[in-house]
Design a protein around this motif. Structure first.
Motif, PDB file in Angstrom:
ATOM      1  N   LEU A 276       0.835  -1.201   0.000  1.00  0.00           N
ATOM      2  CA  LEU A 276       0.000   0.000   0.000  1.00  0.00           C
ATOM      3  C   LEU A 276       0.873   1.255   0.000  1.00  0.00           C
ATOM      4  O   LEU A 276       1.949   1.278   0.596  1.00  0.00           O
ATOM      5  N   LYS A 277       0.390   2.302  -0.656  1.00  0.00           N
ATOM      6  CA  LYS A 277       1.143   3.547  -0.708  1.00  0.00           C
ATOM      7  C   LYS A 277       1.168   4.205   0.672  1.00  0.00           C
ATOM      8  O   LYS A 277       0.221   4.074   1.456  1.00  0.00           O
ATOM      9  N   THR A 278       2.245   4.949   0.933  1.00  0.00           N
ATOM     10  CA  THR A 278       2.413   5.604   2.237  1.00  0.00           C
ATOM     11  C   THR A 278       1.268   6.558   2.536  1.00  0.00           C
ATOM     12  O   THR A 278       0.820   6.666   3.673  1.00  0.00           O
ATOM     13  N   GLN A 279       0.785   7.253   1.495  1.00  0.00           N
ATOM     14  CA  GLN A 279      -0.310   8.216   1.694  1.00  0.00           C
ATOM     15  C   GLN A 279      -1.567   7.525   2.216  1.00  0.00           C
ATOM     16  O   GLN A 279      -2.315   8.088   3.017  1.00  0.00           O
ATOM     17  N   VAL A 280      -1.788   6.291   1.748  1.00  0.00           N
ATOM     18  CA  VAL A 280      -2.973   5.527   2.176  1.00  0.00           C
ATOM     19  C   VAL A 280      -2.830   5.099   3.630  1.00  0.00           C
ATOM     20  O   VAL A 280      -3.746   5.283   4.440  1.00  0.00           O
ATOM     21  N   THR A 281      -1.669   4.528   3.978  1.00  0.00           N
ATOM     22  CA  THR A 281      -1.468   4.045   5.352  1.00  0.00           C
ATOM     23  C   THR A 281      -1.436   5.193   6.350  1.00  0.00           C
ATOM     24  O   THR A 281      -1.933   5.077   7.467  1.00  0.00           O
ATOM     25  N   ALA A 282      -0.870   6.336   5.930  1.00  0.00           N
ATOM     26  CA  ALA A 282      -0.796   7.493   6.838  1.00  0.00           C
ATOM     27  C   ALA A 282      -2.167   8.100   7.098  1.00  0.00           C
ATOM     28  O   ALA A 282      -2.390   8.738   8.133  1.00  0.00           O
ATOM     29  N   SER A 283      -3.101   7.892   6.166  1.00  0.00           N
ATOM     30  CA  SER A 283      -4.437   8.492   6.312  1.00  0.00           C
ATOM     31  C   SER A 283      -5.371   7.664   7.179  1.00  0.00           C
ATOM     32  O   SER A 283      -6.444   8.137   7.564  1.00  0.00           O
ATOM     33  N   ILE A 284      -4.981   6.421   7.498  1.00  0.00           N
ATOM     34  CA  ILE A 284      -5.865   5.519   8.250  1.00  0.00           C
ATOM     35  C   ILE A 284      -6.368   6.123   9.564  1.00  0.00           C
ATOM     36  O   ILE A 284      -7.577   6.102   9.840  1.00  0.00           O
ATOM     37  N   PRO A 285      -5.492   6.695  10.440  1.00  0.00           N
ATOM     38  CA  PRO A 285      -5.990   7.246  11.711  1.00  0.00           C
ATOM     39  C   PRO A 285      -7.006   8.373  11.525  1.00  0.00           C
ATOM     40  O   PRO A 285      -7.974   8.470  12.280  1.00  0.00           O
ATOM     41  N   TYR A 286      -6.814   9.190  10.491  1.00  0.00           N
ATOM     42  CA  TYR A 286      -7.694  10.339  10.275  1.00  0.00           C
ATOM     43  C   TYR A 286      -9.034   9.918   9.698  1.00  0.00           C
ATOM     44  O   TYR A 286     -10.082  10.432  10.093  1.00  0.00           O
ATOM     45  N   VAL A 287      -8.993   8.975   8.773  1.00  0.00           N
ATOM     46  CA  VAL A 287     -10.241   8.427   8.226  1.00  0.00           C
ATOM     47  C   VAL A 287     -11.021   7.724   9.330  1.00  0.00           C
ATOM     48  O   VAL A 287     -12.245   7.871   9.448  1.00  0.00           O
ATOM     49  N   ALA A 288     -10.302   6.966  10.175  1.00  0.00           N
ATOM     50  CA  ALA A 288     -10.947   6.258  11.295  1.00  0.00           C
ATOM     51  C   ALA A 288     -11.601   7.246  12.256  1.00  0.00           C
ATOM     52  O   ALA A 288     -12.688   6.983  12.791  1.00  0.00           O
ATOM     53  N   THR A 289     -10.951   8.391  12.478  1.00  0.00           N
ATOM     54  CA  THR A 289     -11.519   9.418  13.359  1.00  0.00           C
ATOM     55  C   THR A 289     -12.856   9.910  12.827  1.00  0.00           C
ATOM     56  O   THR A 289     -13.849   9.996  13.565  1.00  0.00           O
ATOM     57  N   ILE A 290     -12.894  10.216  11.529  1.00  0.00           N
ATOM     58  CA  ILE A 290     -14.131  10.727  10.920  1.00  0.00           C
ATOM     59  C   ILE A 290     -15.236   9.675  10.963  1.00  0.00           C
ATOM     60  O   ILE A 290     -16.370   9.954  11.361  1.00  0.00           O
TER      61      ILE A 290
END
Length: 312
Positions: A276-290
């Motif tokens: 998986l691309k770094t941008q995708v893995t880095a976004s996981i906590p923020y997407v999970a928050t929303i």
């Protein structure tokens, strides 16, 4: 070339260990938000307060080479920032949202500027003389398979954060002083009529709670890594607000909600070793928050509607 990810007991224990370490700063900030909520002060300045704690702990670490003084500097800076926040909101009746956002923006800019003024660098500062927080390996427990790996090399602040959540719950719900603080949030006029000095208690609560954010900043800059990066908090203050809301501002509820966000960050980090691309893995906590907040508010709204139907 990406290596295939092997999931076994050791890997799971490592991820759980990472989850606990990722949870600590969010939990400390969320407990700050929770206790401010109990005295009816809306505090969204945790991001800036954590930033100050992370920066000034590294400054003290570099110049004194003392872990104690570095942690003290981080806690003290959190206290000062929160005290300023409290004065603006409680004494001068400024908008809590405006003050909090201004404090977050100010500390982001101030730490970036001071990073260049003090150390002559931009973006990131690290040095071989910087000391990390000490690691604790509990006797007996460290030799237990799996559990020993989960609890390996945690810092004293990691353990303190979890114990604090339990202690804060007991304080708020089982002591006289805790009842008085909660009374301020429930009905200020009634609390004042009973002799409670509402503004004083609000100020002390908000100011002292800043120490927790300062400690959260210390964990960020001296825990897993020992350095200061521009915008090191990376939205953890806002995650803490979400954890506080999801936990109903109850310290134990906040503890479990913070573990959820810590788990999301740990999973995101673990998935960086995949294709998986770094941008995708880095976004996981923020997407999970929303997503978590959306689900939480849907359930809460339906619960309120059911209560109204039962009363009707």
């Amino acid at each position: 070339e990406e290596r295939p990810m092997t999931i076994n007991a050791t890997y799971i224990a490592t991820v759980l260990n990472s989850m606990i370490r990722m949870t600590s700063p969010i939990l400390l900030a969320a407990l700050t938000a929770a206790i401010c909520n109990k005295v009816k002060v809306f505090n969204i300045g945790m991001e800036g307060t954590m930033m100050a704690g992370a920066f000034f702990s590294i400054v003290a670490n570099y110049y004194t080479h003392s872990i104690f003084l570095a942690v003290l500097a981080g806690a003290a800076s959190g206290l000062v920032i929160s005290a300023i926040n409290a004065i603006c909101i409680i004494r001068f009746k400024a908008s809590a949202t405006v003050v909090g956002m201004a404090m977050n923006t100010l500390m982001t800019g101030a730490t970036t500027y001071l990073l260049y003024v003090i150390f002559g660098v931009r973006g990131v500062f690290t040095d071989s003389s910087l000391l990390p927080l000490p690691r604790i390996n509990l006797p007996i427990i460290k030799d237990i398979p799996f559990i020993g790996k989960v609890l390996a090399n945690l810092t004293p602040i990691d353990y303190f954060a979890i114990l604090l959540a339990v202690g804060m719950h007991i304080f708020l719900y089982k002591t006289v002083m805790g009842y008085r603080l909660r009374a301020i949030g429930i009905n200020q006029k009634a609390a004042r009529s009973l002799g409670t000095k509402v503004e004083r208690d609000q100020f002390l609560t908000v100011a002292l709670s800043g120490i927790l954010c300062g400690l959260g900043g210390c964990v960020l800059s001296m825990g897993s890594v020992t350095l200061f990066i521009q915008n090191i908090t990376a939205g953890r203050g806002y995650m803490a607000m979400a954890a506080c809301n999801m936990g109903g501002a109850n310290p134990l509820g906040v503890l479990f909600a913070s573990f959820f966000f810590g788990a999301c960050q740990a999973i995101g980090n673990a998935m960086q070793n995949t294709s998986l691309k770094t941008q995708v893995t880095a976004s996981i906590p923020y997407v999970a928050t929303i997503v978590a907040l959306m689900v939480f508010y849907v359930f809460r709204k339906s619960a309120v509607r059911r209560q109204k139907e039962l009363k009707g």
